[in-house]
Write a protein that holds these residues in place. Structure first.
Motif, PDB file in Angstrom:
ATOM      1  N   ASN A  98      45.924 -48.926 -18.417  1.00  0.00           N
ATOM      2  CA  ASN A  98      45.828 -50.027 -17.455  1.00  0.00           C
ATOM      3  C   ASN A  98      44.383 -50.449 -17.249  1.00  0.00           C
ATOM      4  N   ARG A  99      43.497 -49.459 -17.149  1.00  0.00           N
ATOM      5  CA  ARG A  99      42.091 -49.797 -16.888  1.00  0.00           C
ATOM      6  C   ARG A  99      41.210 -49.534 -18.089  1.00  0.00           C
ATOM      7  N   PRO A 143      37.446 -46.116 -11.281  1.00  0.00           N
ATOM      8  CA  PRO A 143      37.772 -44.841 -10.629  1.00  0.00           C
ATOM      9  C   PRO A 143      38.863 -44.078 -11.375  1.00  0.00           C
ATOM     10  N   GLY A 144      38.982 -42.776 -11.068  1.00  0.00           N
ATOM     11  CA  GLY A 144      40.148 -42.005 -11.481  1.00  0.00           C
ATOM     12  C   GLY A 144      39.939 -41.044 -12.637  1.00  0.00           C
ATOM     13  N   LEU A 200      41.838 -40.527 -15.295  1.00  0.00           N
ATOM     14  CA  LEU A 200      42.106 -41.028 -16.652  1.00  0.00           C
ATOM     15  C   LEU A 200      40.811 -41.453 -17.328  1.00  0.00           C
ATOM     16  N   TYR A 215      50.434 -54.574 -10.734  1.00  0.00           N
ATOM     17  CA  TYR A 215      49.568 -53.433 -10.428  1.00  0.00           C
ATOM     18  C   TYR A 215      49.824 -52.898  -9.012  1.00  0.00           C
ATOM     19  N   ASN A 235      52.164 -49.432  -8.118  1.00  0.00           N
ATOM     20  CA  ASN A 235      51.636 -48.596  -7.044  1.00  0.00           C
ATOM     21  C   ASN A 235      52.433 -48.597  -5.739  1.00  0.00           C
ATOM     22  N   TRP A 269      54.616 -45.361  -8.059  1.00  0.00           N
ATOM     23  CA  TRP A 269      53.724 -44.289  -7.554  1.00  0.00           C
ATOM     24  C   TRP A 269      54.414 -43.415  -6.497  1.00  0.00           C
ATOM     25  N   ASP A 291      49.864 -43.500 -19.200  1.00  0.00           N
ATOM     26  CA  ASP A 291      50.215 -43.551 -17.785  1.00  0.00           C
ATOM     27  C   ASP A 291      51.382 -44.477 -17.412  1.00  0.00           C
ATOM     28  N   TYR A 292      51.729 -44.312 -16.120  1.00  0.00           N
ATOM     29  CA  TYR A 292      52.963 -44.897 -15.575  1.00  0.00           C
ATOM     30  C   TYR A 292      52.928 -46.420 -15.519  1.00  0.00           C
ATOM     31  N   GLN A 293      51.737 -47.009 -15.586  1.00  0.00           N
ATOM     32  CA  GLN A 293      51.687 -48.486 -15.539  1.00  0.00           C
ATOM     33  C   GLN A 293      52.226 -49.095 -16.833  1.00  0.00           C
ATOM     34  N   HIS A 327      49.608 -39.299 -16.843  1.00  0.00           N
ATOM     35  CA  HIS A 327      48.569 -38.594 -16.077  1.00  0.00           C
ATOM     36  C   HIS A 327      49.092 -38.107 -14.728  1.00  0.00           C
ATOM     37  N   ILE A 328      50.249 -38.601 -14.336  1.00  0.00           N
ATOM     38  CA  ILE A 328      50.781 -38.240 -13.009  1.00  0.00           C
ATOM     39  C   ILE A 328      52.073 -37.435 -13.219  1.00  0.00           C
ATOM     40  N   ARG A 370      40.266 -39.586  -4.342  1.00  0.00           N
ATOM     41  CA  ARG A 370      40.508 -40.995  -4.038  1.00  0.00           C
ATOM     42  C   ARG A 370      41.214 -41.014  -2.695  1.00  0.00           C
ATOM     43  N   SER A 386      40.256 -46.772  -2.814  1.00  0.00           N
ATOM     44  CA  SER A 386      41.307 -46.915  -3.816  1.00  0.00           C
ATOM     45  C   SER A 386      42.382 -47.882  -3.321  1.00  0.00           C
ATOM     46  N   ARG A 387      42.828 -48.786  -4.182  1.00  0.00           N
ATOM     47  CA  ARG A 387      44.002 -49.665  -3.922  1.00  0.00           C
ATOM     48  C   ARG A 387      43.972 -50.223  -2.496  1.00  0.00           C
TER      49      ARG A 387
HETATM   50  O1  F6P Z   1      45.448 -40.594 -12.829  1.00  0.00           O
HETATM   51  C1  F6P Z   1      46.205 -41.439 -12.047  1.00  0.00           C
HETATM   52  C2  F6P Z   1      45.590 -42.805 -11.881  1.00  0.00           C
HETATM   53  O2  F6P Z   1      46.493 -43.652 -11.322  1.00  0.00           O
HETATM   54  C3  F6P Z   1      45.123 -43.443 -13.153  1.00  0.00           C
HETATM   55  O3  F6P Z   1      46.119 -44.106 -13.835  1.00  0.00           O
HETATM   56  C4  F6P Z   1      44.104 -44.374 -12.612  1.00  0.00           C
HETATM   57  O4  F6P Z   1      43.123 -44.672 -13.539  1.00  0.00           O
HETATM   58  C5  F6P Z   1      43.513 -43.629 -11.440  1.00  0.00           C
HETATM   59  O5  F6P Z   1      44.510 -42.789 -10.981  1.00  0.00           O
HETATM   60  C6  F6P Z   1      42.939 -44.536 -10.381  1.00  0.00           C
HETATM   61  O6  F6P Z   1      43.846 -45.457  -9.872  1.00  0.00           O
HETATM   62  P1  F6P Z   1      43.649 -47.027 -10.020  1.00  0.00           P
HETATM   63  O7  F6P Z   1      43.477 -47.318 -11.478  1.00  0.00           O
HETATM   64  O8  F6P Z   1      44.892 -47.613  -9.438  1.00  0.00           O
HETATM   65  O9  F6P Z   1      42.423 -47.363  -9.241  1.00  0.00           O
END
Ligand code: F6P
Ligand code: ADP
Length: 471
Positions: free
Chosen positions: A14-15, A34-35, A37, A87, A92, A96, A141-143, A165-166, A275, A312-313
Motif C-alpha cells: 500500500n505504501r 510510518p510502520g 512494513l 484506505y 482501516n 483492520w 498486507d491486508y490492503q 504483516h498483521i 503508532r 497514525s490514521r
Molecule cells: O504493519 C501494519 C501496517 O498497517 C502496515 O501495513 C502499514 O505500513 C503500517 O502498519 C502503518 O499504517 P499506515 O500505512 O496505515 O500508516
C-alpha cells in the motif's frame, strides 16, 4: 537501474517507503512512511535490484517512477475519495478491526468495498507493467488481498507471493465480512502465502475449508481450479546487525545518557513506542503506570515513563477518540503526580530519526510492549537488539513477537493488576536474571533477522507447489 519493464523482483505494498508531503507553500518533501512494513522492506530492498509499487501517501496525481536511496519506486495514484473509501474505509475501518479481535466495532460500506476492488486492480496493473517475464511479485498486507488473483489473471507467467504483516483472524470473526469468499479467492491467486504466526496460517486455511469448501492437507490449500497454494508462517524481523551497530555507536550511547539526564537522572525509565493505534494497548499501560504511582509503588520523578505515540490514521474517528483518551490520561497522571519541571510521563507525538529511536531503546530500563493484538511488533525486537544486558522487556501474549521472545516478562494487558505486577517484576528483577533473558532474546533476533526472513519467504515462494504457467 534496468528499464522500467524488466524487473525480476517487484514489491507491491500500500505504501512506498517515502511519503510525498506538500507543504502550505507548495513545496514537496519526501518523508519516511510510518510502520513496520516499511522498516522491514526498506532493509530487504537495499542491495537487491527490484521495483517497489505503492502509494505515496497523498491524494491526487502520482508522480513518475523515481529512484530514492537506490530503490526504484513506482507511485500508484489514489484520489481523495479513494483515500477515504479504500484506505481509511475498507482497509482501516472494516478489515483492520476484524483482523484485530474487533477491539473497536468494524464498519461495512458497499462503496468502500467497491473502491477496494478498484484500487487493488490498479496496484496489480502497475505491478504487471513493471514485472519482467517470469518475475517474482511479492504483494504485502491486508490492503491488497484481491491483488494476487487479479495479477495472476493479467500475468499467468509470474510467481506471486503475499505476506500478511498483521494477524489473520479466526474464521468466526472473518465470517462477519461481507463478500468474504472473494477475499479468500483473491489471496489464493498467489503461489505462496506467508503469515506471522502458525495460528494465522491455520486461521486462513480453516476459512478456506469452511467458507470455500476447499480441500486442505497440511499447509496446502487446493483451489477451485485445482492449483495448490501453500499457506505457512514466516515471522518477520529486523536488521539486527545494522541496528546493533547503530545502538553501540558513541553518538547514540551519548544521546542515551543525555536523555536520562534530561529526565532528571531517574532510577527507573520505562518506555513505550507505538503508532497511536487502539490495538497497541497504550491506555492499559497508562492505567497500570498511573495506579503504580497512586499506590506509591512507583514515585515521580525517580520513576518515569516515556511514551512515543506516532501519529497514525488521524482522520479516522476511532483514532481521534484514542488520542483524546491518551492525552487526557497523560495530563491527569502528570497533574496528579509530577513535580514542577519533570513529567512522570514524557509524551512524544511525532516521528524521530533512527538514531533517536535507538538512543531511546538504549536509555530505557524496561520496555513496555502491551498490545491487545499485534501481528509481530518489531519494536520488541528493536529493544532487545539495542539495549545492553541489563534491560527487561514486558511483552503482551497477544503479539507475534511473544512466540519467539521467550525471555520476555509476558503479560495479559487486559488484566491491569497482573500487568502492574509484571512491570514491577521486570523492574526489580536481579541483574543475572535480566542478563540471561536479554541475551537469549538478542541471540534469537540476531539469528532470525530480516535478511533471513526475506530469504525464507522468497525460497518458500520459489519452491511453492504449483509452477506458474509459462507463456
Ligand atoms: O504493519 C501494519 C501496517 O498497517 C502496515 O501495513 C502499514 O505500513 C503500517 O502498519 C502503518 O499504517 P499506515 O500505512 O496505515 O500508516
Ligand atoms: P506497526 O507496524 O504496527 O506500526 P511495529 O512495532 O511492527 O508496529 O513497527 C513500527 C516501526 O516504526 C518500528 O520500526 C519502530 O521503531 C518505528 N517507529 C515507531 N514509532 C516511531 C517514531 N515516532 N519515529 C520513528 N520511528 C518509529
Amino acid at each position: 537501474m534496468p528499464d522500467r519493464t524488466s524487473f525480476d523482483l517487484v514489491i507491491v505494498a500500500n505504501r512506498l517507503p517515502v511519503d510525498r508531503v506538500t507543504g502550505p507553500d507548495g513545496r514537496v518533501e519526501l518523508r519516511r512512511s510510518p510502520g513496520g512494513l516499511v522498516t522491514a522492506m526498506e532493509s530487504v530492498m537495499r542491495g537487491r535490484e527490484g521495483a517497489w509499487v505503492g502509494w505515496a501517501g497523498e491524494a491526487g496525481e502520482a508522480s513518475d517512477p523515481f529512484v530514492e536511496d537506490d530503490m526504484y519506486l513506482v507511485p500508484v495514484p489514489l484520489s481523495a475519495d479513494e483515500v477515504a473509501d479504500y484506505y481509511e474505509g475498507y482497509s482501516n475501518a472494516s478489515l483492520w478491526p476484524i483482523y484485530h479481535d474487533v477491539i473497536v466495532q468494524p464498519v461495512f460500506k458497499r462503496r468502500w468495498r467497491s473502491a477496494y476492488e478498484k484500487v487493488n486492480r490498479r496496484f496489480a496493473e502497475a505491478a504487471a507493467d513493471c514485472a519482467a517475464r517470469g518475475a517474482t511479485v511479492w504483494v504485502h498486507d491486508y490492503q491488497l488481498q484481491l491483488a494476487p488473483h487479479i495479477l495472476r489473471e493479467l500475468r499467468p507467467d509470474l510467481r506471486i507471493g503475499w505476506f500478511n504483516h498483521i494477524p489473520f483472524p479466526p474464521v468466526e470473526l472473518f465470517m462477519q465480512l461481507p463478500r468474504r469468499e472473494e477475499l479468500l479467492r483473491g489471496l489464493l491467486g498467489a503461489d505462496f502465502l506467508g503469515f506471522q504466526r502458525r495460528t494465522d496460517a491455520e486461521n486462513f486455511r480453516s476459512a478456506c475449508r469452511r467458507l470455500l469448501g476447499a480441500t486442505v492437507k497440511g499447509e496446502i490449500v487446493t483451489t477451485e481450479d485445482g492449483r495448490a497454494v501453500r499457506a505457512a508462517a514466516v515471522p518477520i524481523s529486523i536488521d539486527a546487525d545494522g541496528l546493533q551497530q547503530l545502538a553501540r555507536s558513541e553518538p547514540v550511547q551519548e544521546r542515551a545518557r543525555e536523555i536520562r539526564h534530561e529526565l532528571g537522572d531517574p532510577d527507573l525509565v520505562l518506555l513505550g513506542v507505538d503508532r497511536l493505534d487502539y490495538t497497541k494497548g497504550i491506555r492499559h499501560r497508562l492505567k497500570a503506570f498511573g495506579e503504580l504511582l497512586s499506590e506509591g509503588t512507583l514515585t515521580a520523578p525517580g520513576d518515569v515513563l516515556i511514551q512515543v505515540a506516532t501519529p497514525s490514521r488521524e482522520r479516522l474517528e476511532a483514532y481521534q477518540t484514542l488520542r483524546g483518551q491518551v492525552e487526557r490520561t497523560v495530563g491527569q497522571i502528570n497533574g496528579d503526580y509530577a513535580p514542577i519541571g519533570t513529567p512522570a510521563v514524557s509524551y512524544l507525538h511525532r516521528s524521530f530519526p533512527r538514531e533517536e529511536m535507538a538512543a531511546l531503546f538504549v536509555a530505557a530500563d524496561v520496555m513496555l510492549v502491551t498490545p491487545l493484538r499485534d501481528g509481530m511488533n518489531l519494536v520488541a525486537k528493536e529493544y532487545v537488539t539495542c539495549h545492553g544486558d541489563d534491560g527487561a522487556l514486558v511483552l503482551s501474549e497477544f503479539t507475534g513477537a511473544a512466540v519467539e521472545l521467550q525471555g520476555a516478562y509476558r503479560c495479559n494487558p487486559h488484566d491491569i493488576d497482573a500487568l502492574k505486577t509484571t512491570i514491577m517484576e521486570a523492574a526489580r528483577s536481579p541483574l543475572d536474571e535480566r542478563r540471561r533473558r536479554m541475551r537469549s532474546m538478542r541471540r534469537q533476533v540476531a539469528s532470525h533477522d530480516v535478511a533471513r526472513w526475506a530469504q525464507d519467504f522468497l525460497d518458500d515462494l520459489a519452491a511453492a507447489p504449483d509452477k506458474p504457467e509459462r507463456r
